[in-house]
Scaffold this active site. Structure first.
Site, PDB file in Angstrom:
ATOM      1  N   CYS A  85       0.844  -1.188   0.000  1.00  0.00           N
ATOM      2  CA  CYS A  85       0.000   0.000   0.000  1.00  0.00           C
ATOM      3  C   CYS A  85       0.883   1.243   0.000  1.00  0.00           C
ATOM      4  O   CYS A  85       2.060   1.188   0.341  1.00  0.00           O
ATOM      5  CB  CYS A  85      -0.885   0.010   1.235  1.00  0.00           C
ATOM      6  N   ARG A 129       1.712   1.799  -5.896  1.00  0.00           N
ATOM      7  CA  ARG A 129       1.924   0.833  -4.819  1.00  0.00           C
ATOM      8  C   ARG A 129       0.680   0.005  -4.525  1.00  0.00           C
ATOM      9  O   ARG A 129       0.721  -0.925  -3.730  1.00  0.00           O
ATOM     10  CB  ARG A 129       2.356   1.565  -3.555  1.00  0.00           C
ATOM     11  N   TRP A 161      -3.531  -2.015  -1.572  1.00  0.00           N
ATOM     12  CA  TRP A 161      -3.498  -3.279  -2.300  1.00  0.00           C
ATOM     13  C   TRP A 161      -4.024  -4.299  -1.306  1.00  0.00           C
ATOM     14  O   TRP A 161      -3.395  -4.559  -0.274  1.00  0.00           O
ATOM     15  CB  TRP A 161      -2.072  -3.606  -2.735  1.00  0.00           C
ATOM     16  N   ASN A 205       0.213  -0.341   6.174  1.00  0.00           N
ATOM     17  CA  ASN A 205       0.767  -1.116   5.059  1.00  0.00           C
ATOM     18  C   ASN A 205       1.450  -2.323   5.680  1.00  0.00           C
ATOM     19  O   ASN A 205       2.202  -2.172   6.635  1.00  0.00           O
ATOM     20  CB  ASN A 205       1.792  -0.275   4.285  1.00  0.00           C
ATOM     21  N   GLY A 206       1.178  -3.506   5.149  1.00  0.00           N
ATOM     22  CA  GLY A 206       1.812  -4.710   5.682  1.00  0.00           C
ATOM     23  C   GLY A 206       0.772  -5.703   6.139  1.00  0.00           C
ATOM     24  O   GLY A 206      -0.405  -5.604   5.773  1.00  0.00           O
ATOM     25  N   GLU A 247      11.373 -12.669 -19.817  1.00  0.00           N
ATOM     26  CA  GLU A 247      10.934 -11.280 -19.593  1.00  0.00           C
ATOM     27  C   GLU A 247       9.798 -10.921 -20.568  1.00  0.00           C
ATOM     28  O   GLU A 247       8.818 -10.292 -20.184  1.00  0.00           O
ATOM     29  CB  GLU A 247      12.140 -10.342 -19.754  1.00  0.00           C
ATOM     30  N   LYS A 300       6.003  -9.837 -19.229  1.00  0.00           N
ATOM     31  CA  LYS A 300       5.390  -8.545 -19.555  1.00  0.00           C
ATOM     32  C   LYS A 300       4.011  -8.747 -20.179  1.00  0.00           C
ATOM     33  O   LYS A 300       3.078  -7.992 -19.913  1.00  0.00           O
ATOM     34  CB  LYS A 300       6.275  -7.756 -20.542  1.00  0.00           C
ATOM     35  N   GLU A 359       1.471  -9.838 -17.436  1.00  0.00           N
ATOM     36  CA  GLU A 359       1.038  -8.822 -16.479  1.00  0.00           C
ATOM     37  C   GLU A 359       0.284  -7.665 -17.136  1.00  0.00           C
ATOM     38  O   GLU A 359      -0.565  -7.047 -16.496  1.00  0.00           O
ATOM     39  CB  GLU A 359       2.183  -8.319 -15.596  1.00  0.00           C
ATOM     40  N   HIS A 388      11.676 -31.219 -25.566  1.00  0.00           N
ATOM     41  CA  HIS A 388      11.467 -32.015 -24.351  1.00  0.00           C
ATOM     42  C   HIS A 388      10.056 -31.826 -23.817  1.00  0.00           C
ATOM     43  O   HIS A 388       9.774 -32.164 -22.664  1.00  0.00           O
ATOM     44  CB  HIS A 388      12.514 -31.628 -23.301  1.00  0.00           C
ATOM     45  N   LYS A 442       3.267  -2.147  -7.649  1.00  0.00           N
ATOM     46  CA  LYS A 442       4.668  -2.049  -8.081  1.00  0.00           C
ATOM     47  C   LYS A 442       5.635  -2.647  -7.058  1.00  0.00           C
ATOM     48  O   LYS A 442       6.549  -3.368  -7.425  1.00  0.00           O
ATOM     49  CB  LYS A 442       5.025  -0.598  -8.354  1.00  0.00           C
TER      50      LYS A 442
HETATM   51  O1  M6R Z   1      11.241  -3.654  -6.990  1.00  0.00           O
HETATM   52  P1  M6R Z   1      11.772  -4.964  -7.452  1.00  0.00           P
HETATM   53  O2  M6R Z   1      12.727  -4.845  -8.593  1.00  0.00           O
HETATM   54  O3  M6R Z   1      12.358  -5.778  -6.323  1.00  0.00           O
HETATM   55  O4  M6R Z   1      10.518  -5.772  -7.973  1.00  0.00           O
HETATM   56  C1  M6R Z   1      10.642  -7.099  -8.384  1.00  0.00           C
HETATM   57  C2  M6R Z   1       9.401  -7.565  -9.109  1.00  0.00           C
HETATM   58  O5  M6R Z   1       8.284  -7.461  -8.279  1.00  0.00           O
HETATM   59  C3  M6R Z   1       9.154  -6.760 -10.390  1.00  0.00           C
HETATM   60  O6  M6R Z   1      10.238  -6.822 -11.272  1.00  0.00           O
HETATM   61  C4  M6R Z   1       7.901  -7.291 -11.113  1.00  0.00           C
HETATM   62  O7  M6R Z   1       8.129  -8.581 -11.582  1.00  0.00           O
HETATM   63  C5  M6R Z   1       7.485  -6.350 -12.242  1.00  0.00           C
HETATM   64  N1  M6R Z   1       6.079  -6.064 -12.147  1.00  0.00           N
HETATM   65  C6  M6R Z   1       7.755  -6.906 -13.596  1.00  0.00           C
HETATM   66  O8  M6R Z   1       7.406  -6.031 -14.609  1.00  0.00           O
END
Ligand code: M6R
Length: 616
Positions: free
Chosen positions: A2, A27, A76, A102-103, A485, A489, A492, A508, A611
């Site tokens: 959050c 966040r 969140w 938050n937490g 990667e 992307k 998400e 395989h 994020k």
């Molecule tokens: O802040 P961080 O780099 O530790 O975050 C790690 C992951 O949560 C972050 O890279 C996440 O996978 C992204 N949403 C990917 O686009």
């Protein structure tokens, strides 16, 4: 996950809080709320499920009192769905106290039962409301808000940041921090609290770190920080390196589009000042002196998500250049696997936010076990660098879109720089080899800029594919993390099934997924690569084409061998093998952005995500 903001000062707290929340939305965006305290001792709260705009519209339609003290929250959801009732603030002391959190309060169930037995009632399903009621009861006893906070945090288990205001204490906000992030912003006759500096960078560039298990009380002209036992602690002030405009959209249609366009700068700025006379220069690696680095016999890279894929590239490069065994482990798996660590193990954590709790806990674990710690991080003043022997900051600038893009290329750059530094310290590469690699790295920003221009047609490609339900990505060696990667992307942002495979793994099992029309992106190694990987990947392309796949190849400019077998080719400039990933990833970032856009989705705030993952 959050976002939290607190304010005391002469200005309208509603304006300050809503402005802070708009910068913290990345966040979490399930609900938002604020509590405002007027000088006349009136406390008003307003909260709503949905994005911040719902709250802003409501406050516009029906203004709150114009108080000068307040707290704000963007959520969140963890405990309890994203409803109005579960939105923060939560109230205690018969509505006279407001609390945001938050937490996760792990022992909330027995505490809630205790409060129910004592006749308290609850209006939400959250763990947070327990803390609000507990602090309210403690305040009723002493009339001291800081003391009440101290008494309550002693009873809480888990990770949390809490902020409280009470209508009997106008001009005062009390915060507490255990593991979850909290920073202070110092103003002139006003002070701020925030989950990160984005909460207040619009008003001040002076920030103060708060450590774990500390309590802070801010008033317009004072800031007091103590530990959970009430003992004053020394704090460290620092200047925020970026200004508010760096986290503005600035005319772009989305933060993600803007941040992809900043990928050349992210690499350039991460290199800045770290190459002197053609050699890598890290004048300040704290406890990681050349002597210590010379004694290291094993490296473990820990990270999550995109940062972990950067870590995989770091592994390939460091092993090749410095000839040290490197493992990459997802942070959340690390400490549960009983890793064997000692002072000859270097644990490199990679994190954009510096707050990802899985990585933070793994870093703390490694420290206790005696390992050396290096943090690769994009966020000044965040928690992970504080727990490390040294930090290499990636200078990508604030990344606001939930999907990590420019931070990824900056993380690879920092890992490569460190790999070359280690190779120099250990004498595993010749001076000529070091120089050649440094030059390759320095050429990357201009080459990414070229890829950005060459990728302009990807929007059209994505438009044709808007209805596709599955996309596969193939790569080998340094192309493999890029395949992962590309798939992450797409998952998400576009919410479609996407998977990345090592191309060699295809036969395989995964080749069974190929049916006519299946879209497959293939990251093709350079034909100039001395290994035979190029021809092997071209064979893989033929194998999937024979089964009806539609192939989009990301290949070096002029790679004629790929042309006959690919439906589309996205060309990238020539680069030595280790540096190709920095180029090949760019079209994949753009493709995910464009496909999500074609589907009408919110690319900056995809569903269910936040994020910074600050709860386990
Ligand atoms: O802040 P961080 O780099 O530790 O975050 C790690 C992951 O949560 C972050 O890279 C996440 O996978 C992204 N949403 C990917 O686009």
């Amino acid at each position: 996950m959050c976002g939290i903001v607190g304010y005391v000062g002469p200005n309208s707290s509603v304006t300050v809080l809503l402005g802070g929340l708009s910068r913290l939305q990345y966040r979490g965006y399930d609900s938002a709320g604020i509590a405002v305290l007027g000088t006349d001792g009136v406390l008003e709260t307003r909260k709503h499920a949905g994005k911040l705009q719902v709250l802003i519209d409501d406050v516009d339609a029906l203004p709150l009192i114009d108080g000068q003290t307040g707290i704000g929250h963007t959520r969140w959801a963890t405990h309890g769905g994203p409803t109005d009732a579960n939105a923060h603030p939560h109230l205690g002391d018969d509505g006279k106290l407001a609390l945001i959190h938050n937490g996760i309060i792990e022992n909330f169930a027995p505490l809630k039962q205790e409060l129910l037995d004592a006749g308290e009632t609850f209006t939400s399903d959250t763990d947070s409301e327990v803390a609000a009621i507990l602090v309210g009861r403690a305040f009723r006893e002493s009339g001291d808000l800081t003391l009440a906070m101290r008494q309550v945090v002693a009873r809480l288990e888990g990770a949390f940041t809490l902020l409280i205001v009470h209508q009997d204490r106008p001009g005062e906000v009390v915060g507490a921090r255990r593991i979850s992030p909290l920073v202070i912003g110092l103003g002139d006759g006003e002070n701020f609290l925030g989950s990160d500096v984005a909460a207040f960078v619009e008003h001040t560039r002076r920030a103060v770190e708060i450590g774990d298990d500390q309590i802070v009380t801010i008033r317009p002209d004072s800031v007091e920080v103590t530990d959970f036992a009430g003992k004053a602690v020394e704090t460290r002030e620092y200047e925020i390196a970026w200004d508010a405009s760096a986290s503005e959209k600035g005319g772009w249609s989305s933060f993600m589009r803007k941040e992809i366009s900043e990928e050349p700068d992210a690499v350039y700025n991460t290199l800045l000042g770290r190459v002197v006379d053609g050699a890598v220069a890290f004048p300040d690696l704290g406890g990681l002196t050349d002597e210590v680095l010379g004694s290291i016999d094993r490296i473990v890279i820990i990270a999550c998500g995109t940062a972990a894929y950067a870590g995989m590239l770091g592994k390939y490069a460091i092993e090749a250049w410095a000839r040290i065994p490197v493992e990459v482990t997802l942070s959340h798996e690390f400490r549960y696997s009983g890793p064997i660590l000692n002072d000859r193990t270097l644990v490199i954590s990679v994190s954009q936010s510096g707050e990802t709790i899985d990585t933070l806990m793994a870093v703390k674990y490694a420290k206790v076990e005696g390992a050396r710690g290096l943090s690769i991080c994009n966020t000044q003043g965040s928690s992970i660098p504080r727990e490390s022997d040294a930090v290499i900051y990636t200078h990508a600038g604030p990344e606001v879109a939930v999907a990590s893009t420019k931070a990824f290329v900056a993380q690879i750059t920092a890992l490569y720089l460190f790999g070359l530094h280690l190779a120099a310290v250990r004498g595993s590469l010749s001076a000529a080899q070091l120089t050649r690699n440094v030059e390759e790295l320095q050429a990357i920003p201009a080459k990414i800029a070229e890829v950005l221009v060459a990728s302009e047609g990807i929007g059209q490609l994505a438009g044709w594919m808007a209805d596709t339900r599955s996309v596969l990505f193939l790569g080998r060696h340094v192309g493999y993390p890029i395949a992962l990667e590309g798939a992450l992307k797409l998952k998400e942002l576009a919410y479609i099934h996407a998977e990345g495979f090592a191309a060699g793994e295809l036969k395989h099992g995964p080749i069974a997924l190929i049916e006519p029309g299946q879209i497959v992106f293939v990251i093709v190694p350079s034909p100039r690569d001395p290994s035979s990987l190029h021809s092997k990947v071209v064979s893989n392309i033929q194998e999937i084409r024979a089964r009806g796949a539609r192939v989009i190849a990301i290949a070096e400019k002029g790679d004629a061998a790929v042309l006959p077998y690919a439906d589309e080719v996205i060309p990238i400039p020539l680069a030595a093998p280790f540096f190709e990933p920095l180029l090949a990833v760019v079209p994949l970032h753009i493709f995910a952005l464009e496909l999500a856009t074609a589907k009408g989705l919110d690319v900056d705030q995809p569903r269910n995500l936040a994020k910074s993952v600050t709860v386990e």
